[in-house]
Design an enzyme around this catalytic site. Structure first.
Site, mmCIF file in Angstrom:
data_model
loop_
_atom_site.group_PDB
_atom_site.id
_atom_site.type_symbol
_atom_site.label_atom_id
_atom_site.label_comp_id
_atom_site.label_asym_id
_atom_site.label_seq_id
_atom_site.Cartn_x
_atom_site.Cartn_y
_atom_site.Cartn_z
ATOM 1 N N LYS A 65 0.819 -1.219 0.000
ATOM 2 C CA LYS A 65 0.000 0.000 0.000
ATOM 3 C C LYS A 65 0.853 1.270 0.000
ATOM 4 C CE LYS A 65 -4.330 -1.958 1.148
ATOM 5 N NZ LYS A 65 -5.640 -1.885 1.771
ATOM 6 N N ASP A 102 -11.845 1.638 0.586
ATOM 7 C CA ASP A 102 -12.202 0.859 1.773
ATOM 8 C C ASP A 102 -13.308 1.519 2.600
ATOM 9 O OD1 ASP A 102 -10.482 -1.303 1.404
ATOM 10 O OD2 ASP A 102 -8.809 -0.252 2.340
#
Ligand code: ATR
Length: 272
Positions: A65, A102
């Site tokens: 990430k 998310d």
């Protein structure tokens, strides 16, 4: 054929290819979505190659990430806030746009799939790591009456509360200092990975509290089981969030929003 992939290391367990392949069939999009195992030191070269040879977008999972954040040329506002990205898109001019889907995935699963309103509610968010940072903006956009971040290390929760204070009523707390009860409690700690419970006093629960674990597993998660054992009636795990964050990425890439309910139901069925 337009190519998409989830990149991670390890990647074998990923459900993303199944989810996106179902979305593509359902929306009649001509695309191929695969899982790509990328060596730890080769993120940039693997992505350069992928985008050069027909790649249109990727989802990024552990441990890349940070790499994805550095790889991107441009950021959606929510990715900027989250300082973490899970989705990259190659734009028409060849530059790479980064998004974090998310938080919107969590909010859609709660509000749309489970009918849990967040507006005006008292929300408790457990943890102060990357997972929590990624969901704060979309949660605060629902305008809860109050959102409290509880973390083992108080300073990390305080930092997050400060960083997001302009978006709503957000405060930090230690677990032991929590008082009153909450309408919604969301576990964003990684405690369940090691089979641990966050040290949450049961006094924050009522029968009407909704408990949400951002993790999911074949069995009821340890946090959700603890909640049930303490009289909570509604517990939700992170499977719906997984499918919803994928749908949001799919919509960013293809400009069409897939239907998620049947995909969630299929994945749920397979776990039994
Ligand atoms: P992630 O990307 O999953 O958010 P992370 O950034 O390492 O991972 O954050 C993990 C979070 O889970 C942190 O909030 C951590 O608490 P600390 O900040 O005090 O370390 C929390 N966490 C991990 N194990 C825990 C446990 N056994 N009990 C309570 N909290 C825990």
């Amino acid at each position: 054929t337009d190519l998409y992939a989830v990149v991670g290391n390890p990647i074998g367990h990923s459900k993303s290819p199944q989810i996106h392949t179902a979305f593509a069939a359902q929306t009649r999009q001509d695309l191929l979505y695969t899982a790509q195992l990328v060596p730890l030191d080769s993120f940039d070269s693997a992505l350069n190659k992928f985008f050069k040879h027909g790649g249109c977008g990727v989802n990024v999972t552990v441990p890349f990430k940070e790499n994805a954040w550095r790889y991107a040329d441009e950021f959606t506002p929510r990715a900027q806030r989250a300082q973490a990205v899970n989705t990259l898109k190659k734009m028409a001019d060849g530059r790479i746009l980064a998004d974090n889907t998310d938080g919107v995935g969590l909010v859609r699963d709660l509000t749309v799939n489970h009918g849990v309103a967040l507006n005006g509610k008292r929300i408790l968010l457990l943890g102060a790591g990357g997972a929590v940072r990624g969901v704060l903006q979309p949660l605060l956009e629902q305008q809860p009456a109050e959102l409290i971040i509880a973390n083992r290390t108080l300073s990390k929760a305080e930092m997050l509360a400060k960083d997001f204070a302009d978006l709503g009523n957000v405060k930090a707390s230690e677990f032991a200092a929590l008082d009153g009860t909450f309408d919604v409690i969301i576990n964003g700690t990684s405690a369940s990975l090691s089979g641990d419970l966050p040290p949450l006093p049961a006094s924050v629960l009522t029968a009407g509290t909704v408990c949400y674990d951002m993790m999911y597993s074949a069995q009821t998660t340890i946090f959700n089981q603890w909640s049930l054992d303490n009289g909570v009636q509604k517990v939700i795990d992170g499977l719906g969030m997984l499918v919803e964050q994928a749908a949001e990425a799919f919509a960013l890439w293809r400009d069409v929003r897939p239907e998620t309910k049947t995909v969630i139901a299929v994945l749920r069925g397979e776990r039994r």
